[in-house]
Enzyme design. Structure first.
Site, PDB file in Angstrom:
ATOM      1  N   GLY A   1       5.006  -0.999   2.716  1.00 16.12           N
ATOM      2  CA  GLY A   1       4.160   0.178   2.559  1.00 16.12           C
ATOM      3  C   GLY A   1       4.921   1.483   2.544  1.00 16.12           C
ATOM      4  O   GLY A   1       5.963   1.629   3.200  1.00 16.12           O
TER       5      GLY A   1
ATOM      6  N   HIS B   1       0.818  -1.216   0.000  1.00 10.57           N
ATOM      7  CA  HIS B   1       0.000   0.000   0.000  1.00 10.57           C
ATOM      8  C   HIS B   1       0.851   1.264   0.000  1.00 10.57           C
ATOM      9  O   HIS B   1       1.880   1.348   0.661  1.00 10.57           O
ATOM     10  CB  HIS B   1      -0.942   0.006   1.206  1.00 10.57           C
ATOM     11  CG  HIS B   1      -0.235  -0.120   2.528  1.00 10.57           C
ATOM     12  ND1 HIS B   1       0.254   0.964   3.209  1.00 10.57           N
ATOM     13  CD2 HIS B   1       0.051  -1.208   3.286  1.00 10.57           C
ATOM     14  CE1 HIS B   1       0.802   0.566   4.341  1.00 10.57           C
ATOM     15  NE2 HIS B   1       0.703  -0.753   4.408  1.00 10.57           N
ATOM     16  N   ASP B   2       0.423   2.232  -0.808  1.00 14.71           N
ATOM     17  CA  ASP B   2       0.992   3.574  -0.861  1.00 14.71           C
ATOM     18  C   ASP B   2       2.401   3.632  -1.453  1.00 14.71           C
ATOM     19  O   ASP B   2       3.071   4.661  -1.365  1.00 14.71           O
ATOM     20  CB  ASP B   2       0.987   4.229   0.535  1.00 14.71           C
ATOM     21  CG  ASP B   2      -0.394   4.216   1.165  1.00 14.71           C
ATOM     22  OD1 ASP B   2      -1.268   4.926   0.632  1.00 14.71           O
ATOM     23  OD2 ASP B   2      -0.610   3.494   2.158  1.00 14.71           O
TER      24      ASP B   2
END
Length: 262
Positions: A139, A121-122
């Protein structure tokens, strides 16, 4: 017309360009947008609020746009954005962003992503990168343009990797990597600059020499990081043909929050 295999499941709300191909047993969710001439191979799942550009090729068994592997995620409508002309090989996993960051995971253009690569994520990935088999980014990792990750490289969350850097096979990275630096090992250690890569990308002999001198200022001179940055600022003025690259290094050093591998 869009070529969708009879065994594929494409949600009627998904937006696919007329030239998209979807292979056997693949699944495309309702919030997915796919651009022209992109090919989704067999047994691929594309889900979430995912936007994919043009001329991408997804090989079999990848999971694209899945929920973040983050206990704080509560179903927010976060996104995954993939640019143009990327090759994504078998068994890759790209997750959506989270509301704790910008809410979006991004992969730029012209990237070569080999099998089993994980983008958590991200994560933010630039253009023209090469990620070898089993490279894994935790992340919030940021990766610049032209970066190469060797097979089984692992990058700790929130790390930044500057443009043109290179990680050798099985590197374990827990701090930031300035642009142009080559490193390897567990823990990671710097081993000069990515000379061969710079030659292939058209850097002049003088520019490579100036970048090598910048590396020596940071890693070989015994200067503190603040002293090295001051010396880099002077080097910019003395080497106008390389100033943009020396500035890139100095600005990266200013931006690091985890500290650099040194």
């Amino acid at each position: 017309m869009t070529v969708i295999h009879p065994t594929a499941i494409v949600d009627p709300k998904a937006e696919l360009d007329d030239s998209v191909e979807v292979g056997a047993y693949s699944i495309v969710g309702p919030n997915v947008k796919i651009g022209a001439r992109t090919t989704i191979g067999p047994h691929v799942v594309v889900d979430g609020h995912t936007t994919i550009g043009c001329d991408n090729r997804f090989f079999q068994f990848s999971s694209i746009g899945g929920a973040p592997q983050d206990k704080k995620y509560a179903g927010e409508p976060t996104r995954l954005e993939i640019g143009d002309r990327n090759v994504i090989r078998e068994f890759c996993t790209f997750n959506l962003g989270t509301s704790q960051d910008e809410g979006v995971t991004r992969l730029g253009n012209d990237n070569w992503i080999m099998a089993y690569v994980h983008l958590a994520h991200d994560v933010q990935v630039g253009n023209n990168t090469i990620f070898a088999n089993n490279a894994a980014l935790a992340g919030h990792v940021h990766v610049g343009d032209w970066v190469i990750l060797g097979g089984f490289s692992n990058v700790h969350q929130f790390c930044k990797i500057g443009s043109h850097a290179m990680l050798g096979m099985s590197t374990s990275l827990t701090q930031d990597v300035p642009p142009f630096v080559m490193l390897n090992g567990n823990p990671a250690a710097a081993h000069g600059i990515n000379v061969e890569g710079l030659k292939r990308r058209g850097f002049s002999r003088e520019q490579i020499s100036d970048i090598r001198n910048a590396y020596k200022l940071i890693y070989k001179s015994g200067l503190t990081l603040e002293e090295a940055k001051a010396s880099l600022a002077k080097a910019e003025a003395d080497a106008p043909g390389s100033a943009v690259y020396l500035r890139m290094i100095r600005e990266f050093l200013d931006s690091t929050t985890r500290g650099i591998v040194r």
